[in-house]
Design a protein around this motif. Structure first.
Motif, mmCIF file in Angstrom:
data_model
loop_
_atom_site.group_PDB
_atom_site.id
_atom_site.type_symbol
_atom_site.label_atom_id
_atom_site.label_comp_id
_atom_site.label_asym_id
_atom_site.label_seq_id
_atom_site.Cartn_x
_atom_site.Cartn_y
_atom_site.Cartn_z
ATOM 1 N N THR A 78 0.876 -1.229 0.073
ATOM 2 C CA THR A 78 -0.016 -0.075 -0.051
ATOM 3 C C THR A 78 0.843 1.210 0.150
ATOM 4 N N GLY A 79 2.175 1.052 -0.242
ATOM 5 C CA GLY A 79 3.146 2.341 -0.443
ATOM 6 C C GLY A 79 3.409 2.972 0.798
ATOM 7 N N GLN A 80 3.267 2.361 1.919
ATOM 8 C CA GLN A 80 3.547 2.726 3.357
ATOM 9 C C GLN A 80 5.016 2.375 3.706
ATOM 10 N N SER A 81 5.882 2.513 3.206
ATOM 11 C CA SER A 81 7.229 2.023 3.090
ATOM 12 C C SER A 81 7.763 2.083 4.639
ATOM 13 N N LYS A 82 7.438 3.646 4.979
ATOM 14 C CA LYS A 82 8.145 4.022 6.273
ATOM 15 C C LYS A 82 7.417 3.206 7.583
ATOM 16 N N ASP A 83 6.169 2.599 7.492
ATOM 17 C CA ASP A 83 5.508 1.838 8.482
ATOM 18 C C ASP A 83 6.062 0.504 8.195
ATOM 19 N N ALA A 84 6.342 0.009 7.027
ATOM 20 C CA ALA A 84 6.938 -1.220 6.642
ATOM 21 C C ALA A 84 8.284 -1.243 7.319
ATOM 22 N N LEU A 85 9.095 -0.267 7.368
ATOM 23 C CA LEU A 85 10.433 -0.471 7.764
ATOM 24 C C LEU A 85 10.549 -0.273 9.355
ATOM 25 N N ALA A 102 15.689 -10.080 4.229
ATOM 26 C CA ALA A 102 14.946 -10.070 2.891
ATOM 27 C C ALA A 102 14.109 -9.082 2.581
ATOM 28 N N MET A 103 13.147 -8.833 3.277
ATOM 29 C CA MET A 103 12.166 -7.706 3.268
ATOM 30 C C MET A 103 12.862 -6.516 3.333
ATOM 31 N N LEU A 104 13.673 -6.320 4.313
ATOM 32 C CA LEU A 104 14.331 -4.893 4.446
ATOM 33 C C LEU A 104 15.149 -4.706 3.169
ATOM 34 N N LEU A 105 15.918 -5.625 2.698
ATOM 35 C CA LEU A 105 16.641 -5.144 1.543
ATOM 36 C C LEU A 105 15.851 -4.800 0.286
ATOM 37 N N ALA A 106 14.524 -5.370 0.478
ATOM 38 C CA ALA A 106 13.836 -4.857 -0.665
ATOM 39 C C ALA A 106 13.367 -3.745 -0.624
ATOM 40 N N LYS A 115 21.935 6.574 0.845
ATOM 41 C CA LYS A 115 20.940 6.236 2.070
ATOM 42 C C LYS A 115 20.855 4.733 2.624
ATOM 43 N N GLN A 116 21.088 3.937 1.209
ATOM 44 C CA GLN A 116 21.239 2.435 1.565
ATOM 45 C C GLN A 116 22.168 2.129 2.637
ATOM 46 N N ARG A 117 23.312 2.584 2.435
ATOM 47 C CA ARG A 117 24.682 2.270 2.968
ATOM 48 C C ARG A 117 24.405 2.744 4.770
ATOM 49 N N ARG A 118 23.869 3.912 4.777
ATOM 50 C CA ARG A 118 23.373 4.471 6.053
ATOM 51 C C ARG A 118 22.212 3.664 6.889
ATOM 52 N N MET A 119 21.235 3.303 6.116
ATOM 53 C CA MET A 119 20.088 2.565 6.854
ATOM 54 C C MET A 119 20.802 1.168 7.026
ATOM 55 N N ALA A 120 21.592 0.526 6.076
ATOM 56 C CA ALA A 120 22.073 -0.736 6.527
ATOM 57 C C ALA A 120 23.118 -0.602 7.744
ATOM 58 N N ALA A 121 23.887 0.162 7.814
ATOM 59 C CA ALA A 121 24.738 0.524 9.161
ATOM 60 C C ALA A 121 23.897 0.744 9.983
ATOM 61 N N THR A 122 22.971 1.417 10.233
ATOM 62 C CA THR A 122 21.915 1.704 11.333
ATOM 63 C C THR A 122 21.432 0.369 11.793
ATOM 64 N N LEU A 123 20.811 -0.356 10.873
ATOM 65 C CA LEU A 123 20.260 -1.697 11.191
ATOM 66 C C LEU A 123 21.218 -2.617 11.690
ATOM 67 N N ALA A 124 22.482 -2.632 10.979
ATOM 68 C CA ALA A 124 23.349 -3.704 11.671
ATOM 69 C C ALA A 124 23.953 -3.329 12.981
ATOM 70 N N ALA A 125 24.021 -2.011 13.229
ATOM 71 C CA ALA A 125 24.362 -1.703 14.516
ATOM 72 C C ALA A 125 23.325 -1.977 15.520
ATOM 73 N N GLU A 132 24.039 -11.896 10.729
ATOM 74 C CA GLU A 132 23.175 -11.234 9.851
ATOM 75 C C GLU A 132 23.460 -9.886 9.810
ATOM 76 N N ALA A 133 24.077 -9.295 10.697
ATOM 77 C CA ALA A 133 24.375 -7.822 10.598
ATOM 78 C C ALA A 133 25.228 -7.811 9.325
ATOM 79 N N ALA A 134 26.416 -8.375 9.530
ATOM 80 C CA ALA A 134 27.382 -8.518 8.546
ATOM 81 C C ALA A 134 26.872 -8.731 7.071
ATOM 82 N N LEU A 135 25.891 -9.734 7.150
ATOM 83 C CA LEU A 135 25.350 -10.381 5.815
ATOM 84 C C LEU A 135 24.372 -9.154 5.050
ATOM 85 N N LEU A 136 23.813 -8.354 6.003
ATOM 86 C CA LEU A 136 22.931 -7.121 5.520
ATOM 87 C C LEU A 136 23.728 -6.354 4.802
ATOM 88 N N GLU A 137 24.773 -5.693 5.613
ATOM 89 C CA GLU A 137 25.833 -4.803 5.139
ATOM 90 C C GLU A 137 26.352 -5.352 3.824
#
Length: 173
Positions: A78-85, A102-106, A115-125, A132-137
């Motif tokens: 439904t285009g609510q990517s902020k809520d999904a995140l 997998a859903m986070l990567l999508a 922004k991808q790098r920043r978000m991945a770093a935040t999620l990994a931190a 999984e943290a290393a795998l995401l990044e």
């Protein structure tokens, strides 16, 4: 017994509200309530009632991954990517799982590389010291063509963790 009979409303009545009619501990009641709300959502035809039931399910049983994933899928569709995140980030913090990753990567895919790098770093931190943290990044680095960074992330994770997904991505890099 109510689960076997498919009597979801009775389960919800027994496990929620201020007058509990159950001898179960609170954690057990919440888990049963979450599962019952999830089952209600799966059977629900009305989209608003379905989302309401999924929100209840994830509030009562935030560790119940099928409810989290179904709610996040609804938000993504439904285009609510902020809520999904937000929904997926909470699940990721609780316990990083491949399905959540997998859903986070999508969700990160349409973002700018920075922004991808920043978000991945935040999620990994938030789940530091896990494979999984290393795998995401590493996935983000690989998708962006930063193969050396991806290989370094994976190599350090492989040193500390014995995980098949790490080896699979390492072979791809």
């Amino acid at each position: 017994l109510y689960f076997r009979c498919g009597r979801l409303e009775e389960i919800i009545k027994l496990t929620t509200g201020w007058q509990f009619g159950s001898a179960l501990a609170r954690e057990e009641r919440d888990r049963f309530a979450g599962i019952a709300y999830y089952e209600r959502a799966v059977k629900e035809i009305d989209p608003l009632a379905k989302v309401r039931a999924l929100k209840h399910a994830t509030n009562y049983a935030p560790e119940f991954l099928p409810a989290v994933i179904l709610l996040a899928q609804h938000y993504m569709e439904t285009g609510q990517s902020k809520d999904a995140l937000k929904t997926l980030s909470r699940a990721w913090e609780r316990e990083p799982q491949p399905a959540v990753m997998a859903m986070l990567l999508a969700l990160l895919k349409p973002m700018t590389p920075r922004k991808q790098r920043r978000m991945a770093a935040t999620l990994a931190a938030r789940v530091r010291k896990t494979a999984e943290a290393a795998l995401l990044e590493a996935h983000i680095a690989n998708d962006q063509g930063r193969f050396e960074d991806a290989a370094n992330l994976l190599q350090s994770a492989i040193t500390n963790h014995d995980r098949k997904p790490l080896y699979a991505l390492m072979a791809e890099v």
